[in-house]
Design a protein around this motif. Structure first.
Motif, PDB file in Angstrom:
ATOM      1  N   GLN A 377      48.837  30.850  38.713  1.00 20.31           N
ATOM      2  CA  GLN A 377      47.359  32.235  38.664  1.00 20.31           C
ATOM      3  C   GLN A 377      46.602  31.947  39.254  1.00 20.31           C
ATOM      4  OE1 GLN A 377      46.857  31.977  34.115  1.00 20.31           O
ATOM      5  NE2 GLN A 377      48.599  30.852  33.715  1.00 20.31           N
ATOM      6  N   ALA A 378      46.191  30.513  39.181  1.00 21.62           N
ATOM      7  CA  ALA A 378      44.952  30.235  40.414  1.00 21.62           C
ATOM      8  C   ALA A 378      45.119  31.273  41.838  1.00 21.62           C
ATOM      9  CB  ALA A 378      44.092  29.224  40.536  1.00 21.62           C
ATOM     10  N   LEU A 379      46.109  30.898  42.937  1.00 24.02           N
ATOM     11  CA  LEU A 379      46.078  31.011  43.612  1.00 24.02           C
ATOM     12  C   LEU A 379      46.348  32.855  43.925  1.00 24.02           C
ATOM     13  CD1 LEU A 379      48.804  28.570  44.705  1.00 24.02           C
ATOM     14  CD2 LEU A 379      46.708  29.404  45.461  1.00 24.02           C
ATOM     15  N   ALA A 380      47.391  32.804  42.635  1.00 18.95           N
ATOM     16  CA  ALA A 380      46.931  34.464  42.432  1.00 18.95           C
ATOM     17  C   ALA A 380      45.220  35.328  42.669  1.00 18.95           C
ATOM     18  CB  ALA A 380      47.911  35.207  41.300  1.00 18.95           C
ATOM     19  N   VAL A 381      44.759  34.747  41.948  1.00 23.11           N
ATOM     20  CA  VAL A 381      43.138  35.162  41.798  1.00 23.11           C
ATOM     21  C   VAL A 381      42.887  35.329  43.066  1.00 23.11           C
ATOM     22  CG1 VAL A 381      41.315  35.126  40.898  1.00 23.11           C
ATOM     23  CG2 VAL A 381      43.421  34.615  39.273  1.00 23.11           C
ATOM     24  N   ALA A 382      42.931  33.715  43.788  1.00 26.60           N
ATOM     25  CA  ALA A 382      42.728  33.866  44.722  1.00 26.60           C
ATOM     26  C   ALA A 382      42.318  34.957  46.193  1.00 26.60           C
ATOM     27  CB  ALA A 382      42.620  32.620  45.719  1.00 26.60           C
ATOM     28  N   TRP A 383      43.770  35.303  45.837  1.00 29.00           N
ATOM     29  CA  TRP A 383      44.646  36.478  46.468  1.00 29.00           C
ATOM     30  C   TRP A 383      43.575  37.403  46.369  1.00 29.00           C
ATOM     31  CZ3 TRP A 383      47.221  40.682  44.892  1.00 29.00           C
ATOM     32  CH2 TRP A 383      48.301  41.645  45.398  1.00 29.00           C
ATOM     33  N   ALA A 384      43.767  38.430  45.580  1.00 27.81           N
ATOM     34  CA  ALA A 384      42.997  39.266  44.778  1.00 27.81           C
ATOM     35  C   ALA A 384      41.434  38.806  45.250  1.00 27.81           C
ATOM     36  CB  ALA A 384      43.456  39.920  43.424  1.00 27.81           C
ATOM     37  N   LEU A 385      41.622  38.434  45.109  1.00 25.46           N
ATOM     38  CA  LEU A 385      39.653  38.253  45.557  1.00 25.46           C
ATOM     39  C   LEU A 385      38.268  38.421  46.727  1.00 25.46           C
ATOM     40  CD1 LEU A 385      38.636  34.809  44.730  1.00 25.46           C
ATOM     41  CD2 LEU A 385      38.080  36.204  43.478  1.00 25.46           C
ATOM     42  N   PRO A 386      39.663  38.678  48.769  1.00 23.59           N
ATOM     43  CA  PRO A 386      39.481  39.775  49.423  1.00 23.59           C
ATOM     44  C   PRO A 386      38.606  40.810  49.109  1.00 23.59           C
ATOM     45  CG  PRO A 386      41.001  37.931  49.652  1.00 23.59           C
ATOM     46  CD  PRO A 386      40.534  37.902  48.358  1.00 23.59           C
ATOM     47  N   LEU A 387      39.760  41.644  48.294  1.00 16.48           N
ATOM     48  CA  LEU A 387      39.866  43.317  47.517  1.00 16.48           C
ATOM     49  C   LEU A 387      38.615  43.357  46.692  1.00 16.48           C
ATOM     50  CD1 LEU A 387      41.252  45.680  48.088  1.00 16.48           C
ATOM     51  CD2 LEU A 387      42.318  45.080  46.347  1.00 16.48           C
ATOM     52  N   VAL A 388      38.433  42.465  45.965  1.00 20.29           N
ATOM     53  CA  VAL A 388      37.500  42.507  44.775  1.00 20.29           C
ATOM     54  C   VAL A 388      36.156  42.449  46.343  1.00 20.29           C
ATOM     55  CG1 VAL A 388      35.706  41.506  43.360  1.00 20.29           C
ATOM     56  CG2 VAL A 388      38.187  41.036  42.867  1.00 20.29           C
ATOM     57  N   LEU A 429      46.480  44.263  38.238  1.00 20.40           N
ATOM     58  CA  LEU A 429      47.362  44.650  38.118  1.00 20.40           C
ATOM     59  C   LEU A 429      47.852  42.783  37.707  1.00 20.40           C
ATOM     60  CD1 LEU A 429      49.919  44.541  36.112  1.00 20.40           C
ATOM     61  CD2 LEU A 429      50.904  44.661  38.197  1.00 20.40           C
ATOM     62  N   VAL A 430      47.291  42.217  38.942  1.00 20.97           N
ATOM     63  CA  VAL A 430      47.172  40.884  39.294  1.00 20.97           C
ATOM     64  C   VAL A 430      46.064  40.338  38.144  1.00 20.97           C
ATOM     65  CG1 VAL A 430      47.178  38.973  40.362  1.00 20.97           C
ATOM     66  CG2 VAL A 430      48.739  40.141  40.786  1.00 20.97           C
ATOM     67  N   LEU A 431      44.666  40.915  38.139  1.00 17.99           N
ATOM     68  CA  LEU A 431      43.760  40.310  37.774  1.00 17.99           C
ATOM     69  C   LEU A 431      44.062  40.279  36.328  1.00 17.99           C
ATOM     70  CD1 LEU A 431      41.072  41.846  40.209  1.00 17.99           C
ATOM     71  CD2 LEU A 431      41.086  39.429  39.940  1.00 17.99           C
ATOM     72  N   ALA A 432      44.440  41.549  35.500  1.00 23.23           N
ATOM     73  CA  ALA A 432      44.063  41.582  34.147  1.00 23.23           C
ATOM     74  C   ALA A 432      45.224  41.092  33.841  1.00 23.23           C
ATOM     75  CB  ALA A 432      44.804  43.174  34.149  1.00 23.23           C
ATOM     76  N   ALA A 433      46.499  40.808  34.409  1.00 20.45           N
ATOM     77  CA  ALA A 433      47.586  39.587  34.020  1.00 20.45           C
ATOM     78  C   ALA A 433      47.209  38.309  33.393  1.00 20.45           C
ATOM     79  CB  ALA A 433      48.619  39.832  35.043  1.00 20.45           C
ATOM     80  N   VAL A 434      45.969  37.619  34.087  1.00 19.30           N
ATOM     81  CA  VAL A 434      45.688  36.541  34.404  1.00 19.30           C
ATOM     82  C   VAL A 434      44.573  36.797  33.149  1.00 19.30           C
ATOM     83  CG1 VAL A 434      44.197  34.303  35.764  1.00 19.30           C
ATOM     84  CG2 VAL A 434      46.119  36.044  36.882  1.00 19.30           C
ATOM     85  N   ALA A 435      44.038  37.314  33.498  1.00 17.08           N
ATOM     86  CA  ALA A 435      42.815  37.857  31.988  1.00 17.08           C
ATOM     87  C   ALA A 435      43.621  37.616  30.793  1.00 17.08           C
ATOM     88  CB  ALA A 435      41.987  38.922  32.165  1.00 17.08           C
ATOM     89  N   SER A 453      35.198  34.303  28.308  1.00 19.38           N
ATOM     90  CA  SER A 453      33.876  34.957  29.624  1.00 19.38           C
ATOM     91  C   SER A 453      35.179  34.680  30.622  1.00 19.38           C
ATOM     92  CB  SER A 453      33.214  33.884  29.976  1.00 19.38           C
ATOM     93  OG  SER A 453      32.357  33.024  28.665  1.00 19.38           O
ATOM     94  N   GLY A 454      35.733  33.995  31.576  1.00 18.89           N
ATOM     95  CA  GLY A 454      36.161  34.266  32.576  1.00 18.89           C
ATOM     96  C   GLY A 454      37.457  35.328  32.763  1.00 18.89           C
ATOM     97  N   ALA A 455      37.617  35.657  30.841  1.00 14.43           N
ATOM     98  CA  ALA A 455      39.149  36.338  30.722  1.00 14.43           C
ATOM     99  C   ALA A 455      38.211  37.762  31.094  1.00 14.43           C
ATOM    100  CB  ALA A 455      40.014  36.932  29.796  1.00 14.43           C
ATOM    101  N   LEU A 456      36.498  38.010  30.822  1.00 13.36           N
ATOM    102  CA  LEU A 456      35.986  39.222  30.895  1.00 13.36           C
ATOM    103  C   LEU A 456      36.199  39.348  32.068  1.00 13.36           C
ATOM    104  CD1 LEU A 456      33.609  38.922  27.586  1.00 13.36           C
ATOM    105  CD2 LEU A 456      35.554  40.491  27.934  1.00 13.36           C
ATOM    106  N   GLY A 457      35.154  38.118  33.092  1.00 11.92           N
ATOM    107  CA  GLY A 457      34.732  38.661  34.028  1.00 11.92           C
ATOM    108  C   GLY A 457      36.343  39.136  35.291  1.00 11.92           C
ATOM    109  N   LEU A 458      37.785  38.195  34.672  1.00 16.45           N
ATOM    110  CA  LEU A 458      39.217  39.196  35.634  1.00 16.45           C
ATOM    111  C   LEU A 458      39.161  40.363  35.514  1.00 16.45           C
ATOM    112  CD1 LEU A 458      41.261  35.343  35.171  1.00 16.45           C
ATOM    113  CD2 LEU A 458      39.719  37.009  36.797  1.00 16.45           C
ATOM    114  N   ALA A 459      39.288  40.682  33.501  1.00 15.85           N
ATOM    115  CA  ALA A 459      38.727  42.025  33.543  1.00 15.85           C
ATOM    116  C   ALA A 459      38.112  43.027  34.428  1.00 15.85           C
ATOM    117  CB  ALA A 459      38.986  41.933  31.857  1.00 15.85           C
ATOM    118  N   TRP A 460      36.380  42.865  34.038  1.00 16.45           N
ATOM    119  CA  TRP A 460      36.095  42.858  34.695  1.00 16.45           C
ATOM    120  C   TRP A 460      36.669  43.751  36.785  1.00 16.45           C
ATOM    121  CZ3 TRP A 460      32.976  41.981  39.067  1.00 16.45           C
ATOM    122  CH2 TRP A 460      32.122  42.744  39.544  1.00 16.45           C
ATOM    123  N   ALA A 461      36.470  42.259  37.416  1.00 12.18           N
ATOM    124  CA  ALA A 461      37.052  42.498  39.102  1.00 12.18           C
ATOM    125  C   ALA A 461      38.398  43.997  38.498  1.00 12.18           C
ATOM    126  CB  ALA A 461      37.255  41.105  38.755  1.00 12.18           C
ATOM    127  N   ALA A 462      39.149  43.630  37.798  1.00  9.26           N
ATOM    128  CA  ALA A 462      40.257  44.852  37.931  1.00  9.26           C
ATOM    129  C   ALA A 462      39.740  46.505  37.601  1.00  9.26           C
ATOM    130  CB  ALA A 462      41.458  43.750  36.651  1.00  9.26           C
TER     131      ALA A 462
END
Length: 844
Positions: A377-388, A429-435, A453-462
């Protein structure tokens, strides 16, 4: 008196010997005592030598015998023995290892070089005899207790068996393929060495050697048959599985160590090869075969984790097994799905690891699987961070293209200065799934607040990247971001606080107990409150950056954000009010600037509009009862005032007006009892406003700048001395007088006309007279000094004229007379001091 008289007899006798006889007796006894002392010191030295060197030989004769003979000669202390630099076992091992190595080298040289000089029978006889002798020699050596020697000879025998195998291939089987023959030979040697080691159980070398040799047969065999990459990888993994079984089941420690090293080595190569095959797979068939290899590797790791005796090793193996499982399943999905769905497919497999439950697995294995899922899950979030990052940073480019025109869609709005990453359509979708996984996993426990708090941050990024991902219209993206800002700010405003008590902070999920008004102040924002508040501020900044593309959008967004944050600041009573109030004033300042620019006003005219913000902040600060909110509002207002001053800096008349208005606001703030110190800032602003106005009128007289400061300063000093008569005149009147007298004095010295010196001298005379009447030191010194310097300035031409008429030898002569007078005075004082010292000396 004879010498043999005892001490008791001497005490009972009434007659006393003559002095000469008594002196002789005393000298004799003293000599006896000296001799006894020398004997005891020698004995002490000998005993110290014995204690310091236990290995030193005892003396041939003791003190009793020495006392019976003529003068005793005591042995000197034995010197310390020199310690050996190497231990006996170490020397033995070096000799045995060196001997075994030399014999092995000799055997190899004989086999490779001198082999051709013997016939077939001689060759067989020599190798057979030497090998049999080397393998049989450890038996009698072990019976005699020579274990190390037996180990060395056994090692030589093992090397000779390898040479026998080589010789057999070169003589009897030269047509056989070398790689295939090596595979068979290594397998046979591993079996023979294992049997040899089991038969001689006390030897430690044969069994580890057999285990090390067992790593080669299968790999050499698949290479000999020209197998493909999948088969070679399977051979590596099968060898790793064999090593794992041996490492977990064999009790011999040396064998376990070799097996463990082999398992990690061959397993790592096998996993890397299988991963490379899975990555290079171009179709479902190849991906399935690579996934089968990865599944084998995962089964080996999980099996080892299940049977591993150490919990830490079990968790690490389970973590590795879980990651390999995800790679296997994700590789198959990648071969049938588009490239954008590669990461979601792997994420799905990683989340599926959390479903592995049951008591049949040890807790360490469960922990490792959870960590493997978290890693995926951390690797998936790291993959989405450049887009954010692109979505957040990209709209900053509109600052250089303000109001240049609204873009066509949300993606064009965020890529004004940065390109859009490819194959990132599934990032929301990845960010929402991890949240969602965080929310479902941490439904209770001490880490629930942090997880939410982490889930809120990921949902906000999505939500943040969703408009650009879907290429929504520009206005729709602004509306969506505005709703997000309002939602996060509302969540921050109505989220529960964590109460700080003696037992520590309580979880926000627990219902708050009723508390008193005093206890309610002992609270602090929860992690959820801080997270939502930070997300609201970040979203609002992103929204403002996006709105810079169009004029109407900028005004609407800034106005809406000002009202939104102001409403939250009015409704809420806890710490969020401070941040909301400051943000509302900041956006109001930006709205004032944008409004002025929309009306085509000049910057100095916009500065007057911006001053409404610090004025409003000063009025609000007077009504707020919360010290934190009050301070935040005042700081924001001060920053807005500095911005207004900067905007008006190019127009001195308007700048003077702005400074004066800022002084009015500061003076109004200083009316409050807790803000009396702001009065100094108000006075400084008024003075600056006066100076700027005078400069704009091109007034060059320093008195015009200094008198507006001097008069209030003297009034304040007078009032202070009336209230506190003990106040020094320097404190009350010194600053005010210095501000005017010193600049005027400097101007008078450079002025050739007479009005300024006359007026300055008159003022200095007046100050001196007032100081003399009131007996004020500051007025006397400042007024008198200024008056003297003005007079000197007026007399300077005449002094210069007189100096021109005086001969040149007069100034040196006057200087010499002055020095002589000083020297005479100094000498007189020294003489007086010397006389006082002499008088004091005579008083003693």
């Amino acid at each position: 008196m004879p010498y043999g008289v005892t001490r008791t007899t001497l005490r009972s006798m009434t007659n006393i010997p003559p002095p000469a006889e008594e002196l002789r007796i005393l000298d004799h006894e003293l000599r006896q005592l000296d001799a006894r002392r020398t004997q005891l010191l020698a004995r002490r030295s000998w005993l110290l030598g014995v204690l310091r060197s236990a290995e030193a030989p005892a003396p041939a004769w003791g003190p009793a015998r020495a006392s019976a003979q003529t003068p005793a000669v005591w042995a000197a202390p034995a010197p310390h023995p020199r310690r050996p630099e190497a231990t006996a076992p170490g020397v033995q091992n070096v000799l045995l290892v060196l001997g075994g190595v030399l014999l092995t080298v000799a055997a190899i040289a004989f086999t490779l070089v001198s082999w051709g000089h013997l016939g077939i029978a001689g060759r067989a006889a020599v190798l057979g005899a030497v090998t049999f002798a080397a393998l049989a020699a450890p038996v009698p050596l072990l019976k005699r207790g020579l274990r190390s020697t037996a180990e060395s000879v056994a090692g030589l025998g093992l090397v000779l068996t390898v040479l026998d195998a080589y010789a057999l291939h070169e003589v009897a089987l030269p047509e056989v393929d070398g790689t295939g023959y090596a595979a068979a030979a290594t397998a046979l040697l591993a079996v023979l060495w294992a049997a040899y080691g089991r038969s001689l159980g006390t030897l430690r070398l044969p069994l580890p050697a057999a285990m090390a040799t067992a790593q080669l047969p299968l790999l050499l065999w698949v290479v000999a048959v020209d197998a493909g990459h999948h088969t070679i990888t399977a051979a590596l993994l099968v060898t790793a599985a064999f090593d794992t079984v041996v490492a977990l089941s064999v009790p011999v420690r040396s064998v376990r160590v070799v097996a463990t090293v082999g398992a990690y080595g061959t397993g790592a190569w096998g996993v890397l090869a299988a991963g490379w095959l899975s990555w290079e797979a171009t179709g479902p068939s190849a991906a399935t075969r690579a996934a089968a290899l990865l599944a084998l590797a995962a089964a080996i790791a999980l099996g080892a984790a299940w049977r591993a005796p150490a919990a830490q090793a079990a968790s690490g193996l389970a973590l590795t097994g879980g990651l390999i499982t995800v790679a296997a399943a994700g590789g198959v999905l990648r071969s049938v799905l588009p490239d954008a769905w590669t990461v979601p497919g792997h994420l799905l497999c990683g989340v599926a690891l959390l479903a592995v439950r049951g008591t049949w697995l040890p807790e360490s294995v469960h922990r490792g699987l959870r960590w493997s899922s978290a890693s995926v899950q951390a690797l998936a979030v790291a993959w989405a961070l450049p887009l954010v990052t692109v979505v957040l940073v990209g709209p900053v480019g509109w600052a250089e293209r303000v109001w240049s025109g609204a873009p066509s869609d949300a993606r064009d709005a965020v890529t004004v200065s940065t390109p859009w990453p490819s194959n990132t359509e599934t990032a929301p979708l990845v960010l929402a799934a991890v949240a969602a996984v965080l929310v479902l996993t941490f439904r209770g426990g001490p880490h629930r607040s942090v997880a939410l708090s982490g889930a809120l941050g990921l949902a906000w990024a999505a939500v943040l990247v969703l408009p650009a991902t879907l290429e929504l219209p520009y206005l729709a993206s602004l509306l969506m971001l505005g709703v997000t800002t309002a939602a996060t700010l509302t969540a921050a405003a109505y989220s529960r606080h964590a109460h700080v008590s003696d037992d520590g902070p309580t979880s926000p999920a627990e219902p708050p107990a009723p508390t008193s008004a005093a206890a309610q102040t002992n609270t602090r924002p929860s992690p959820i409150t801080l997270t939502t508040l930070g997300l609201a501020l970040l979203t609002s900044l992103h929204l403002v950056a996006l709105s810079l593309a169009a004029e109407a959008a900028t005004l609407a967004v800034l106005g809406g954000l000002t009202v939104l944050f102001a409403a939250v600041a009015v409704w809420q009573k806890h710490e969020i009010r401070a941040v909301s109030a400051a943000a509302s004033l900041a956006y109001a300042t930006a709205l004032a600037c944008a409004t002025g620019a929309s009306l085509d006003w000049q910057p100095h005219h916009i500065a007057l509009l911006v001053l409404l913000v610090p004025a409003t902040g000063a009025l609000l600060a007077a009504r707020l009862k919360d010290s934190t909110s009050t301070l935040s509002v005042e700081i924001t207002g001060a920053v807005a005032a500095l911005l207004a001053i900067d905007l008006a800096a190019m127009e001195p008349p308007v700048l003077a007006l702005v400074l004066a208005l800022c002084g009015v606001i500061a003076a109004g703030t200083a009316v409050r009892p807790d803000r009396r110190r702001v009065g100094y800032a108000a006075a400084a602003l008024f003075v600056l406003a006066t100076w700027v106005r005078l400069a704009s009128w091109e007034v060059g007289s320093p008195e015009a700048y200094t008198l507006p400061v001097t008069v209030p300063a003297l009034v304040v000093g007078f009032v202070r001395r009336r209230r506190d008569p003990g106040t020094s005149s320097w404190t009350a009147y010194g600053p005010g007088l210095s501000v005017t007298l010193l600049p005027s004095l400097l101007a008078a010295w450079g002025d050739l006309d007479w009005p300024r010196p006359l007026l300055l001298g008159s003022a200095a005379l007046l100050v001196t007279l007032v100081g003399a009447r009131q007996r004020l030191q500051a007025l006397l010194v400042l007024g008198g000094g200024t008056l003297a310097l003005v007079a000197l300035h007026e007399l300077a031409p005449y002094i210069a004229q007189a100096m021109g008429a005086v001969p040149r030898w007069v100034p040196p002569a006057l200087a010499g007379l002055l020095l002589l007078a000083l020297g005479a005075t100094y000498e007189q004082r020294l003489r007086d001091a010397r006389r006082v010292r002499e008088v004091l000396g005579r008083m003693h």
